[in-house]
Design a protein around this motif. Sequence first.
Motif, PDB file in Angstrom:
ATOM      1  N   MET A 193       0.830  -1.191   0.000  1.00  0.00           N
ATOM      2  CA  MET A 193       0.000   0.000   0.000  1.00  0.00           C
ATOM      3  C   MET A 193       0.870   1.248   0.000  1.00  0.00           C
ATOM      4  O   MET A 193       0.597   2.204  -0.727  1.00  0.00           O
ATOM      5  N   LEU A 194       1.929   1.218   0.807  1.00  0.00           N
ATOM      6  CA  LEU A 194       2.831   2.373   0.848  1.00  0.00           C
ATOM      7  C   LEU A 194       3.437   2.615  -0.527  1.00  0.00           C
ATOM      8  O   LEU A 194       3.533   3.757  -0.978  1.00  0.00           O
ATOM      9  N   GLY A 195       3.830   1.521  -1.206  1.00  0.00           N
ATOM     10  CA  GLY A 195       4.342   1.664  -2.563  1.00  0.00           C
ATOM     11  C   GLY A 195       3.325   2.382  -3.448  1.00  0.00           C
ATOM     12  O   GLY A 195       3.668   3.298  -4.196  1.00  0.00           O
ATOM     13  N   THR A 200       1.429   7.085  -6.376  1.00  0.00           N
ATOM     14  CA  THR A 200       0.361   8.034  -6.669  1.00  0.00           C
ATOM     15  C   THR A 200       0.856   9.455  -6.486  1.00  0.00           C
ATOM     16  O   THR A 200       0.699  10.308  -7.360  1.00  0.00           O
ATOM     17  N   TYR A 201       1.467   9.681  -5.328  1.00  0.00           N
ATOM     18  CA  TYR A 201       1.864  11.025  -4.957  1.00  0.00           C
ATOM     19  C   TYR A 201       2.826  11.616  -5.976  1.00  0.00           C
ATOM     20  O   TYR A 201       2.637  12.730  -6.464  1.00  0.00           O
ATOM     21  N   PHE A 241      -3.923   1.104  -8.525  1.00  0.00           N
ATOM     22  CA  PHE A 241      -5.083   0.430  -7.933  1.00  0.00           C
ATOM     23  C   PHE A 241      -4.671  -0.897  -7.306  1.00  0.00           C
ATOM     24  O   PHE A 241      -5.039  -1.210  -6.174  1.00  0.00           O
ATOM     25  N   LEU A 242      -3.894  -1.670  -8.041  1.00  0.00           N
ATOM     26  CA  LEU A 242      -3.536  -3.007  -7.538  1.00  0.00           C
ATOM     27  C   LEU A 242      -2.680  -2.914  -6.288  1.00  0.00           C
ATOM     28  O   LEU A 242      -2.881  -3.656  -5.334  1.00  0.00           O
ATOM     29  N   LEU A 243      -1.705  -1.981  -6.284  1.00  0.00           N
ATOM     30  CA  LEU A 243      -0.840  -1.843  -5.108  1.00  0.00           C
ATOM     31  C   LEU A 243      -1.646  -1.446  -3.877  1.00  0.00           C
ATOM     32  O   LEU A 243      -1.508  -2.024  -2.803  1.00  0.00           O
ATOM     33  N   LEU A 244      -2.510  -0.436  -4.057  1.00  0.00           N
ATOM     34  CA  LEU A 244      -3.312   0.005  -2.922  1.00  0.00           C
ATOM     35  C   LEU A 244      -4.274  -1.098  -2.495  1.00  0.00           C
ATOM     36  O   LEU A 244      -4.467  -1.374  -1.316  1.00  0.00           O
ATOM     37  N   TYR A 245      -4.870  -1.736  -3.513  1.00  0.00           N
ATOM     38  CA  TYR A 245      -5.913  -2.709  -3.207  1.00  0.00           C
ATOM     39  C   TYR A 245      -5.352  -3.921  -2.479  1.00  0.00           C
ATOM     40  O   TYR A 245      -6.047  -4.513  -1.651  1.00  0.00           O
ATOM     41  N   LEU A 288     -11.176   0.609   0.120  1.00  0.00           N
ATOM     42  CA  LEU A 288     -11.555   0.263  -1.252  1.00  0.00           C
ATOM     43  C   LEU A 288     -12.483   1.322  -1.836  1.00  0.00           C
ATOM     44  O   LEU A 288     -12.298   1.780  -2.964  1.00  0.00           O
ATOM     45  N   ILE A 289     -13.480   1.722  -1.045  1.00  0.00           N
ATOM     46  CA  ILE A 289     -14.466   2.687  -1.561  1.00  0.00           C
ATOM     47  C   ILE A 289     -13.879   4.092  -1.602  1.00  0.00           C
ATOM     48  O   ILE A 289     -13.979   4.792  -2.602  1.00  0.00           O
ATOM     49  N   ARG A 290     -13.244   4.478  -0.502  1.00  0.00           N
ATOM     50  CA  ARG A 290     -12.788   5.861  -0.388  1.00  0.00           C
ATOM     51  C   ARG A 290     -11.556   6.132  -1.250  1.00  0.00           C
ATOM     52  O   ARG A 290     -11.441   7.193  -1.860  1.00  0.00           O
ATOM     53  N   ILE A 291     -10.631   5.179  -1.283  1.00  0.00           N
ATOM     54  CA  ILE A 291      -9.333   5.461  -1.886  1.00  0.00           C
ATOM     55  C   ILE A 291      -9.183   4.801  -3.246  1.00  0.00           C
ATOM     56  O   ILE A 291      -8.922   5.460  -4.247  1.00  0.00           O
ATOM     57  N   CYS A 292      -9.362   3.475  -3.285  1.00  0.00           N
ATOM     58  CA  CYS A 292      -9.057   2.766  -4.537  1.00  0.00           C
ATOM     59  C   CYS A 292      -9.876   3.289  -5.700  1.00  0.00           C
ATOM     60  O   CYS A 292      -9.332   3.668  -6.725  1.00  0.00           O
ATOM     61  N   ILE A 293     -11.214   3.303  -5.547  1.00  0.00           N
ATOM     62  CA  ILE A 293     -12.006   3.619  -6.740  1.00  0.00           C
ATOM     63  C   ILE A 293     -12.116   5.119  -6.956  1.00  0.00           C
ATOM     64  O   ILE A 293     -12.367   5.572  -8.064  1.00  0.00           O
ATOM     65  N   ASP A 294     -11.893   5.902  -5.901  1.00  0.00           N
ATOM     66  CA  ASP A 294     -12.010   7.344  -6.097  1.00  0.00           C
ATOM     67  C   ASP A 294     -10.710   7.939  -6.641  1.00  0.00           C
ATOM     68  O   ASP A 294     -10.735   8.890  -7.411  1.00  0.00           O
ATOM     69  N   PHE A 295      -9.576   7.374  -6.252  1.00  0.00           N
ATOM     70  CA  PHE A 295      -8.298   7.964  -6.664  1.00  0.00           C
ATOM     71  C   PHE A 295      -7.712   7.284  -7.901  1.00  0.00           C
ATOM     72  O   PHE A 295      -6.835   7.830  -8.533  1.00  0.00           O
ATOM     73  N   ALA A 296      -8.171   6.061  -8.181  1.00  0.00           N
ATOM     74  CA  ALA A 296      -7.702   5.387  -9.395  1.00  0.00           C
ATOM     75  C   ALA A 296      -8.906   4.789 -10.114  1.00  0.00           C
ATOM     76  O   ALA A 296      -8.992   3.581 -10.299  1.00  0.00           O
ATOM     77  N   PRO A 297      -9.877   5.641 -10.528  1.00  0.00           N
ATOM     78  CA  PRO A 297     -11.122   5.087 -11.076  1.00  0.00           C
ATOM     79  C   PRO A 297     -10.897   4.277 -12.348  1.00  0.00           C
ATOM     80  O   PRO A 297     -11.548   3.255 -12.551  1.00  0.00           O
ATOM     81  N   GLU A 298      -9.936   4.721 -13.164  1.00  0.00           N
ATOM     82  CA  GLU A 298      -9.713   3.999 -14.411  1.00  0.00           C
ATOM     83  C   GLU A 298      -9.117   2.622 -14.129  1.00  0.00           C
ATOM     84  O   GLU A 298      -9.513   1.626 -14.728  1.00  0.00           O
TER      85      GLU A 298
END
Lengths: 534, 508
Positions: A193-195, A200-201, A241-245, A288-298
């Motif tokens: 997740m940190l990766g 992202t940043y 998305f995959l790293l965060l997820y 998943l809801i707040r971060i994954c799909i909102d910050f990496a929707p594609e």
Amino acid sequence: MSWLLTILVFLPTVGALAVMVAPKGAVRWVAAGFTALTFVLSLWSYFGPVFHMGFIGPLNNPSGFGDVAHPAWLDAAPWINIDVGSLHLNIQYRLGADGLSIFMLILNALLSFLAVIGSWNVTLRTREYMALLLILETGVMGVFCAFDLYLFWLLWEVELIPMFLLIAIWGGKRREYAAWKFVIYTIFGSAFMLGGIILTYFSLGNQTGTYSATFDYLAAHHVAGNFAVGGLAISAQLLIFLLLYLGFAIKLPMIPFHTWLPDAHTEAPTAVSVLLAGVLLKMGAYGLIRICIDFAPEGAHQFALPLAVLGAINILYGAGCSLVQSDMKKVIAYSSVSHMGFVILGVAAAVGPGATNMAFKEAALTGAALQMFSHGAITGMLFFCVGVLYDKAHIREIDVFGGLQARMPRLTWIYTFAAMASLGLPGLSGFVAEYLIYTSSYAIYPAQTIVAASAMILTAAYLLWMLKRAFYGPLNPRWSAIPDASWLEMAPLLMLGVVVVFVGVYPGFLLNLLQPSLHNIMQTVGGTVSAVHP
Amino acid sequence: MLGQTDLWLLSPEIAMTGLALLVVVLDFFVKRKAIISIVSIAGLAVPAACATWIAVTDNRTITGFYGMLRVDNYALFFDFLFILIGAGTVLASYDYVRLYMKNAGEFYALMLFALVGAMLMASTGELITIYIALELTSFPLYVMAGMLRNSVPGDPGSASRSSEAGIKYVLLGAMSSAILLYGMALLYGTTGSTDLGEIARALTSIGKGPDSLVLLLAEVFIFAGFGFKISAVPFHMWAPDIYQGAPTPGTLFFSVASKTAGFAALIRVFVDGGLFSASSFYLWGLIGVAAVLSMTLGNVVAIAQTDIKRMMAYSSIAQAGYILVGFTALAFNPSSASASTNSAMLVFLAVYVISNIGAFAGIIALANATGGERVRDFDGLVRRSPALALGMSLCLLSLAGIPPFAGAISKIFIFITAWQGGGFLPFIVIIALLNSVISLVYYAGVVYRIFVAPPPREDRLRVSPALTAAMTLSVIGILAATVFFQPLLLAGKMGALDLFGFLTLASK
């Protein structure tokens, strides 16, 4: 700066310190006092805006509790902001709460309070136990209201050590194994997740020229382009998305990363199991809801189909495993795996293909969010029930019991109620969430939904079969002297029962709370989907 | 001409030397050893005041003694760090020295002399001075390692192990400084100067010509020489034996002072001397390999240790590996952009020092109370001394890089800056991240023993005021560094920029 969220996050820590120095007899009362105070304050996070806007205001006002860019509550202060050479590091102390956060904050505060009440009989090292529960509450509170991605990660890890110790000291026979397994799975997930966070940043900063990790910024700007990984081009958003997820999937837990959960659940003491199922798994769902799909929707959109398949497998596999367990706590642990699959399926549907059926998708996401809350309350009840039974019988094998309802009418009644809520009886909260997910995900992923829905039969089977074997039929003479649940033990169960009925009868209360922030997320997702499929 | 300014710039070192001499003299006349400890720690205020005075003077000159002395922000950052190390060591060692060592005055005087050397290592820009400063740091350390003449009660072999550690340290230390000196000689032969600025200028004009093999050899030798000080693999062999054998306050001092001084000089030589800009591909590859090996070997072998001091030795090897990740990034991309990496390394070192002092204060406190220095002696510590257990756990978790403590933030910072370097660096960072996961096994393993395992005895441990103070300072330091990370970063940034600012001046 409103201070409310800061107080909500750190009041339990203050409580932990107070517990450490409290006189021996007062330890439980201090812990209960602090969790109760936190609960009252968390309710204020809801009622404060309500009073402010007039009582009916936020319930009908589409922007009531705001979204990620305009949350109802915001505490922000600069923390680390430095430019050295080509590096721009900007981490804010930013706590915020919109609808999606507020109801998780309330759930966490409620369950932590009930966990303290439910642990009233813990006699082994009570002081440390209560202090660790309070630190756990701080960590989870922080996760649900961190509005800066780095701060989110830092607070995400706070729960790790308290949880580890709670399982390792107060757990069952295989507690050491379970505690280590929990830690290693979690830390692996959070390394990835940190990766994802760093990626992202910096990729976003390099593209836009503004380096920021605040949620409103990340929701409004998305990474574009591809990364080359070992000579292969992969969409930047998919990789992120995959790293965060991966971090969230382990927490959720998603198959095949779920194996820590049954062990941790089985070995953890009752109240810790309640918190684990009630709020710690929700950290994964929330992320998943707040971060994954909102910050990496594609990226989420590209991964939607595998996500839907994995969700369906989760539901079916969890239910199947529940059916064959002989340990009552394991049944509920696997039922958690199964029920968290609904969240995955709902989210997958929300980011799935098709640009025209946005209403269905938004309903699916709402269902997923509602399932977080409902599963927290219902599974909390089930774990409390098993805990009460275990305290009296010191055994959890289903087949050892039989006909307990003759001796324990109160517990039988509330256990049956919780099981009915868990299998989705209409009128209770579980039904609302599952119904929303099924009806709307059928429009996006019919095949997966049909597979998932067939698991309903298994769910009914394992719960009812467990009830039948343990509580009904002729009384096993071994238990002819077992006492019924005391009212102290019943108190948390009844409070959660009220919540379950209330949400089941009047889901609008939570749906109104959730709607603006989920609508905002769906606009991001919808924009992406229509860009990909014009 | 030498003048007052030169003396003014040297004043922190002069004050430190004076303090050391005062302690030696006092040792002859004062019966009560407590007074010596109090003088040692209170006297540190003088060099601290001198360094502060220099730091707050605007537009000051930063070079003195014909360029040998270079008191820039980088040097001052390390000066303050070394004074902090001195204070922490005195506090943590007070009881141990009083109980087990007959010669308190010598111990503190040697420590202060070593600190003079360490401060000089950070604040000089000339190879010979660096070498002399290094020897000034090393010799007291050799003596400190072998100072335990009577065995600690309950551990009859400790005195002979201490002597063995002293001998090993001398032999290996002599060899390493010979290698370092050879590297410096080769560098002098290539460039014709011992002044780092001159070397940088000469290297720029030579370019990567036919001499580059000699240059590479010089760089490798210098890295090897300092690699011994920072205990990086493959120059780490001494660390476990000497950490275990030396008296524990000595071990504390080696683990922070020797490593910090080594890094201070290493970065100074390679950056100020322009060695990175002139070096070819191989150097960063070699340093990268050393970083990866240090992290992996340190963390993996630490898991298997049963002696807490050996475990801390391998832990410090691994920590050196994390810093070397940053150093690899410097080697890979030696433009002024790498100031970020450099400041990350400085901040990481500062947090490492604070956390390690706390962890060793815990080890010493336990050893004083029970005589035990094995990992299993920590079993159930929370039942016997809750405050000690909490402080020790906090320091260990900070070392492990568990959020939200300062250790985690500084580690993320160093990884981020290294990642930014591109090339193969992201892969090294991934290895470092996986290593952080591995390191959790032994750091959390001790925490697990402290909280979960049943205590061998149900007594309450008494922790002395001095050790309580050392532990409290560490814990407050970690928490303060977490909340006020920004000022720490700014201090590191100023130090880093000074170093790189000089680099750009030199190349003009």
